[in-house]
Enzyme design. Structure first.
Site, mmCIF file in Angstrom:
data_model
loop_
_atom_site.group_PDB
_atom_site.id
_atom_site.type_symbol
_atom_site.label_atom_id
_atom_site.label_comp_id
_atom_site.label_asym_id
_atom_site.label_seq_id
_atom_site.Cartn_x
_atom_site.Cartn_y
_atom_site.Cartn_z
ATOM 1 N N LYS A 161 33.380 11.328 39.939
ATOM 2 C CA LYS A 161 32.565 11.019 38.766
ATOM 3 C C LYS A 161 32.487 9.497 38.663
ATOM 4 O O LYS A 161 33.403 8.847 38.181
ATOM 5 C CB LYS A 161 33.139 11.591 37.470
ATOM 6 C CG LYS A 161 32.108 11.521 36.317
ATOM 7 C CD LYS A 161 32.725 11.249 34.963
ATOM 8 C CE LYS A 161 32.928 9.787 34.695
ATOM 9 N NZ LYS A 161 31.662 8.997 34.544
ATOM 10 N N GLU A 193 45.554 4.409 36.700
ATOM 11 C CA GLU A 193 45.631 2.955 36.725
ATOM 12 C C GLU A 193 44.870 2.486 35.494
ATOM 13 O O GLU A 193 43.642 2.598 35.434
ATOM 14 C CB GLU A 193 45.022 2.407 38.017
ATOM 15 C CG GLU A 193 45.326 0.945 38.252
ATOM 16 C CD GLU A 193 44.199 0.049 37.808
ATOM 17 O OE1 GLU A 193 44.273 -0.444 36.651
ATOM 18 O OE2 GLU A 193 43.260 -0.159 38.584
ATOM 19 N N CYS A 232 41.192 -5.504 35.504
ATOM 20 C CA CYS A 232 42.380 -4.971 34.841
ATOM 21 C C CYS A 232 43.629 -5.770 35.185
ATOM 22 O O CYS A 232 44.550 -5.875 34.378
ATOM 23 C CB CYS A 232 42.576 -3.505 35.193
ATOM 24 S SG CYS A 232 42.592 -3.176 36.963
ATOM 25 N N GLU A 249 44.139 -5.980 25.544
ATOM 26 C CA GLU A 249 43.284 -6.285 26.688
ATOM 27 C C GLU A 249 41.858 -6.539 26.202
ATOM 28 O O GLU A 249 41.217 -5.657 25.636
ATOM 29 C CB GLU A 249 43.296 -5.130 27.694
ATOM 30 C CG GLU A 249 42.508 -5.421 28.951
ATOM 31 C CD GLU A 249 42.576 -4.288 29.958
ATOM 32 O OE1 GLU A 249 42.675 -4.579 31.160
ATOM 33 O OE2 GLU A 249 42.518 -3.120 29.539
#
Length: 474
Positions: free
Chosen positions: A170, A245, A279, A377
């Site tokens: 996906k 992750e 990230c 973040e």
């Protein structure tokens, strides 16, 4: 105008069962650049059934057969790297040098690493009278983000293929073009029908259908912590493996030596690569308090030197991926100002001269580790500088985070760098710019679980079986 209106299921390009489309917006122009189909649960059912059927034969292939397929993919990938690069530039706004360089280069690197690992990987080990066998886990759902589209898809697809798994990809709705081209590459390379399948669509529909499906044995997800938690919850009733992750707020520790100014400048410029949408970005820059003024000046100059503009031009930084992402980053910048952080460079709004496109000013704050912009973040070109008193203090700050994905240490004293890196509670630490496709990548704490990249990435796609009393062949 691109139109990718079919899914790849059971070796064929097929129309969605329930026709529904969505526009894809070019973040540099805010204009519609293409259209994709959005899948449904029925499309997922079809793809899972194809993967389950193909698993019976693909799981029994030899190392040599899988190597042949990966080598064929490698040949096709290199033929179409230019197309992949242009797709990345258009879908998520990466500057041309980056899209045609590191973005597609990461995919090529992960493919080469998978090939090298497969050649020598030990799938069986005789321990006395027991044979320990590592077998493919089964049907895998691969759910990938938009920020490094080739990196995040290839680091999942190639280990899954190498270990004998079948899969449903996906890809991200915001950056779907490169995934479609990659599917064409796999088809041309001769990946057997049903081994690789791809269904476009929203995470809420496709991701949920895959993570809850009883015939899916494993989910590999890269993305936000919030979505990762939901996927884990969805997967729990069927007790499937989940490899994640997730986010990061990584510390970049600059040691006190003669190279401090250059190291701060490099860390600042590096943070702005890919518009800060990484990230593992070193978004917390830790510098010695005694040299804070020098660090601020170096960071300001470096941030102000980052050119921002049209990805097809000669600029270091393009836009962020979407209006939603732009608005979220602006909220954090304004929050940093309201919390009293010292604004060193950048700030709210678009860079001067840019009136259209989701462009963000390369921004640097000086703050403490307890502020929102130091703890959450931001996923944009926003760097926070935090001062430390001594090495113990630097490590304490670095580890004082809910995340633990990556870390960076730079300094002239190699032994000191090594000692600092050992004490950082994070899964991946780069010392003086170190990089390795075979190094396991993944995080501690809220940054996820499991590991990707190279040989270590194979383990996520394998089950371990013990054959007791197994007599070795004479």
């Amino acid at each position: 105008m691109r139109e990718y209106l079919k899914f790849y299921i059971d070796g064929q390009w097929v129309a969605p069962i329930e026709p529904k489309t969505a526009d894809v917006v070019n973040p540099a122009t805010e204009a519609v650049s293409g259209k994709i189909s959005l899948g449904s649960v029925a499309d997922v059912e079809k793809a899972v059934a194809a993967a389950r059927k193909a698993f019976a034969s693909w799981s029994q292939t030899s190392r040599e057969q899988r190597l042949d397929i990966l080598l064929a993919i490698q040949a096709e990938y290199h033929k179409r790297m230019g197309e992949l690069g242009e797709a990345v530039i258009e879908e998520m706004g990466a500057p041309s040098a980056l899209g045609n360089g590191f973005h597609v280069g990461l995919g090529a690197g992960h493919l080469a690493a998978a090939i090298d690992s497969l050649r020598t990987f030990q799938f069986e080990e005789q321990r006395g009278a027991t044979l320990v066998v590592k077998e493919p886990i089964g049907v895998c759902a691969l759910i990938t983000p938009w920020n490094w589209p080739m990196n995040q898809t290839t680091v999942k697809i190639f280990p899954a293929l190498a270990t004998g798994c079948t899969m449903i990809l996906k890809p991200p709705q915001l950056a779907p073009y490169s995934a479609h081209i990659l599917a064409e590459i796999l088809h041309t390379a001769g990946v057997p029908a049903g081994v690789f399948n791809m269904v476009q669509g929203s995470g809420a529909v496709i991701g949920t259908a895959l993570s809850t499906h009883p015939e899916v044995d494993m989910v590999s997800f890269t993305g936000s912590e919030t979505v990762g938690v939901e996927i884990a919850k969805n997967a729990a009733p069927t007790v499937k493996r989940v490899c994640q992750e997730l986010g990061g707020k990584s510390a970049h520790i600059v040691l006190d030596d003669a190279n401090l100014v250059a190291n701060v400048a490099a860390a600042t410029s590096g943070m702005m690569v890919n518009s800060g949408q990484t990230c593992s970005a070193g978004s917390r820059l830790l510098v010695p308090a005694s040299r804070l003024d020098e660090a601020i000046a170096a960071a300001r100059d470096a941030a102000n030197g980052v050119t921002v503009g049209d990805p097809k031009g000669d600029f270091a930084m393009g836009p962020v991926v979407s209006k939603g992402q732009y608005n979220d980053i602006q909220r954090y910048i304004e929050l940093g100002v309201s919390e009293g952080a010292q604004l060193v460079a950048g700030g709210p709004g678009r860079p001067e001269g840019l009136t259209k496109g989701f462009y963000v000013r390369p921004t640097v704050f000086v703050t403490t580790n307890d502020t929102t912009i130091a703890r959450e973040e931001i996923f944009g070109p926003v760097l926070v500088i935090i001062a430390y008193d001594d090495i113990d203090h630097a490590i304490k700050i670095a580890n004082d985070s809910p995340f633990g994905l990556a870390g960076y240490v730079v300094g002239a004293d190699a032994a000191q760098c090594n000692a600092v890196a050992r004490r950082m509670r994070t899964g991946w630490v780069s010392i003086n710019g170190g990089f390795d496709f075979q190094a396991p990548f993944g995080g501690y704490k809220k940054s996820g679980n499991g590991r990707e990249w190279g040989e270590f990435g194979f383990h996520e796609y394998l089950e371990i079986k013990s054959l007791l009393g197994f007599a070795p062949a004479q």
